[in-house]
Write a protein that holds these residues in place. Structure first.
Motif, PDB file in Angstrom:
ATOM      1  N   ASN A  42       0.820  -1.219   0.000  1.00  0.00           N
ATOM      2  CA  ASN A  42       0.000   0.000   0.000  1.00  0.00           C
ATOM      3  C   ASN A  42       0.851   1.264   0.000  1.00  0.00           C
ATOM      4  O   ASN A  42       0.351   2.345   0.220  1.00  0.00           O
ATOM      5  N   ALA A  74       2.821   2.473   2.148  1.00  0.00           N
ATOM      6  CA  ALA A  74       3.280   2.732   3.520  1.00  0.00           C
ATOM      7  C   ALA A  74       3.901   4.118   3.658  1.00  0.00           C
ATOM      8  O   ALA A  74       4.852   4.314   4.416  1.00  0.00           O
ATOM      9  N   LEU A  75       3.367   5.086   2.909  1.00  0.00           N
ATOM     10  CA  LEU A  75       3.877   6.451   3.049  1.00  0.00           C
ATOM     11  C   LEU A  75       3.441   7.020   4.397  1.00  0.00           C
ATOM     12  O   LEU A  75       2.379   6.659   4.917  1.00  0.00           O
ATOM     13  N   LEU A  76       4.253   7.898   4.932  1.00  0.00           N
ATOM     14  CA  LEU A  76       3.906   8.543   6.206  1.00  0.00           C
ATOM     15  C   LEU A  76       2.856   9.613   5.918  1.00  0.00           C
ATOM     16  O   LEU A  76       3.130  10.593   5.223  1.00  0.00           O
ATOM     17  N   THR A  77       1.662   9.402   6.429  1.00  0.00           N
ATOM     18  CA  THR A  77       0.530  10.223   6.003  1.00  0.00           C
ATOM     19  C   THR A  77       0.564  11.649   6.547  1.00  0.00           C
ATOM     20  O   THR A  77      -0.182  12.496   6.070  1.00  0.00           O
ATOM     21  N   ASP A  78       1.407  11.905   7.536  1.00  0.00           N
ATOM     22  CA  ASP A  78       1.476  13.283   8.043  1.00  0.00           C
ATOM     23  C   ASP A  78       2.558  14.097   7.341  1.00  0.00           C
ATOM     24  O   ASP A  78       2.814  15.231   7.727  1.00  0.00           O
ATOM     25  N   LEU A  79       3.184  13.489   6.321  1.00  0.00           N
ATOM     26  CA  LEU A  79       4.224  14.207   5.587  1.00  0.00           C
ATOM     27  C   LEU A  79       3.800  14.405   4.134  1.00  0.00           C
ATOM     28  O   LEU A  79       2.978  13.651   3.611  1.00  0.00           O
ATOM     29  N   ARG A  93      11.072   6.805  -2.617  1.00  0.00           N
ATOM     30  CA  ARG A  93      11.617   6.757  -1.252  1.00  0.00           C
ATOM     31  C   ARG A  93      12.501   5.527  -1.061  1.00  0.00           C
ATOM     32  O   ARG A  93      13.529   5.589  -0.398  1.00  0.00           O
TER      33      ARG A  93
END
Lengths: 281, 255
Positions: free
Chosen positions: A103, A105-110, A167
């Motif tokens: 999915n 796995a990106l950091l959703t707050d960035l 990334r």
């Protein structure tokens, strides 16, 4: 032979970046996922790990990355046993690997930019101006330089995976592991991702492992294929060799047949018995 | 059906795991100080965003205390002591305890849900694979922020309850208690030790609530039920822990 660690290491280096021997792994009691699996991942190649759902393909990536421990057997990365490393050494090994999660796995707050910059900021002391250039180059490689300011949770599934790919290669790893990169992708996104995986592998001299059950797509970009089923390797070799495999499990998987060694029905009593119809023999 | 022994063994092993997690967390906490931007953001998330509920609750608690206190004290002709009555009740008990219960409900549940969702969406696994320790990057800053925010929120709650919109508003402006008597009674009877003990309670409650919240979130099953369970458990366990600890701390402090 002189006792020189570097020389020993150089002599030990072979063509396989990852070497898995006698791998056994199971969940809880009784559910064995791997039962003595041997796999070699050659350097510089795209290796596909395929098999029906539930065969533990994602599990294999987590075992290679040292997130989970096998019950028995070894997983070596560049001659180093992944599961015999302390935390510090394991993290040093992981810096040489990239992983693309199913999915993203990106950091959703960035933002997109900050997600790609994340490993660079954490593991290097590069000045921010250089990090900016590197991030833009990585984003350009996946065609998303213009999306740098978007929030991670505003991306489509295909875009999120491309950002995650940028990334994953941010630290110029030696190996990238792709977990089901094509699942749920439209044909355009799938084509873009396929081309990216192959191009990045060749251009950056990477070693790639793709875990997938998209037969046609994966066979078209792989150099080597393993088909897993029932906890064992049932077919392996070049895509051509695997396409011609006569092994029953491999044939059923490649041809997409509902009948074969893998039953369509989960083990159950007779339907009539379950429905309370007729005599039970 | 689980036997009582199995339940007890499960509870003890859970406590053991949580304690080990706390040690790992404490070891990771100094690294959170090295990332001030993340810490400040988390202070905003758990502290600033809790301000509204703290301010409103503090005001109403103070107003109710003033009404009840005035009614009781007027029977003894001691309405001049309304200020110290409200102040003692708020500073010694209701300030830290009610703030902690509200903090558990707002910030604790949010922390557990956020970390649980990060687990469910592989964000924590992604960090581990990038050789970044989620304990240092995600958990420790949140723990530290909760630890810092709780005493500040308790102070704000107490100020609201006693002075700004609570006891003073009702006692002095509505019921006609002399403002000089209201403040002078507080000044004469309230000692700095009362305030330090209140802050100590708040620190302990803040640490326990955020510990429970981050533990529950970090170990949540990676699905919607797991996140839901982690959130609920955080609020229930934190609230009970706060009430139990309050009794123990009060017993030692005000012997």
């Amino acid at each position: 032979m002189p006792d020189i660690p570097f020389l020993k290491h150089a002599m030990a280096v072979d063509d396989n970046l990852v070497k898995i021997r006698g791998l056994r792994f199971g969940y809880g009691r009784g559910r064995l996922v791997y039962d003595g699996v041997d796999i070699d991942i050659p350097r510089g190649c795209v290796t596909a790990i395929m098999g029906p759902s539930g065969t533990g393909k994602t599990t294999l990536l987590r075992l290679i990355g040292g997130q989970w421990r096998p019950t028995a057997g070894t997983v070596e990365f560049d001659g180093v046993d992944v599961h015999r490393q302390g935390r510090r050494d394991l993290y040093a090994l992981r810096r040489r690997m990239g992983m693309l999660f199913q999915n993203g796995a990106l950091l959703t707050d960035l933002s997109v930019f900050d997600n790609v910059a994340f490993p660079l900021r954490e593991h290097t002391t590069l000045p921010e101006s250089m990090i900016r250039d590197l991030v833009l180059l990585k984003l350009d490689a996946v065609g998303l330089r213009g999306a740098r300011d978007l929030a991670a949770d505003a991306l489509s599934g295909g875009m999120a995976r491309r950002v995650a790919l940028a990334r994953a290669i941010a630290l110029d790893p030696e190996m990238v592991m792709y977990d089901e990169p094509f699942t749920g992708q439209d044909p355009i996104s799938m084509g873009v991702l396929m081309r990216l995986i192959r191009t990045l592998n060749d251009a950056l001299g990477l070693t790639s492992i793709i875990v997938s059950h998209d037969v046609a797509e994966v066979l078209s970009i792989s150099d080597q294929v393993y088909i897993l089923s029932g906890g064992k390797v049932v077919a392996q070799g070049t895509p051509e060799a695997v396409r011609g495999s006569t092994e029953a499990h491999a044939r059923q998987f490649l041809d997409g047949r509902h009948d074969g060694p893998l039953a369509f029905q989960y083990p159950a009593p007779l339907l009539a018995q379950d429905l309370g119809l007729g005599a039970v023999s | 059906m689980k036997s009582a022994w199995q339940s007890l063994a499960g509870l003890l092993s859970g406590l053991g795991r949580a304690t080990l997690f706390l040690f790992q967390l404490l070891a990771a906490t100094p690294h959170a100080l090295a990332r001030p931007r993340i810490l400040i953001r988390q202070l905003y998330m758990v502290g600033t965003l809790s301000l509204v509920i703290i301010v409103v609750s503090g005001s109403f608690v103070g107003m109710v205390l003033a009404l009840q206190g005035y009614r009781t004290l007027s029977g003894f002709g001691a309405t001049a002591s309304l200020g110290i009555f409200v102040a003692f009740t708020v500073v010694r008990e209701l300030g830290p305890v009610v703030t902690a219960l509200l903090f558990a409900g707002r910030a604790g549940s949010a922390l557990a849900a956020e970390i649980g969702l990060m687990r469910a969406t592989d964000q924590l696994s992604g960090m581990e694979m990038m050789a970044v320790d989620p304990l240092r990057y995600v958990v420790a800053p949140r723990f530290l922020a909760g630890f810092i925010a709780m005493p500040l929120l308790t102070a704000i709650f107490s100020v609201m309850a006693i002075g700004v919109a609570g006891g003073y508003l009702i006692g002095v402006s509505l019921l006609g208690v002399d403002p000089g008597a209201f403040w002078s009674q507080i000044h004469a009877n309230m000692h700095p030790l009362d305030i330090w003990q209140s802050m100590f309670k708040a620190l302990v409650f803040g640490a326990v609530i955020t510990w429970i919240a981050v533990y529950q979130g970090y170990h949540a099953a990676p699905n919607s039920e797991g996140v839901s369970s982690a959130t609920t458990t955080t609020v229930v366990a934190s609230s009970l822990a706060v009430l139990g600890l309050d009794f123990i701390l009060t017993a030692f402090m005000f012997r």
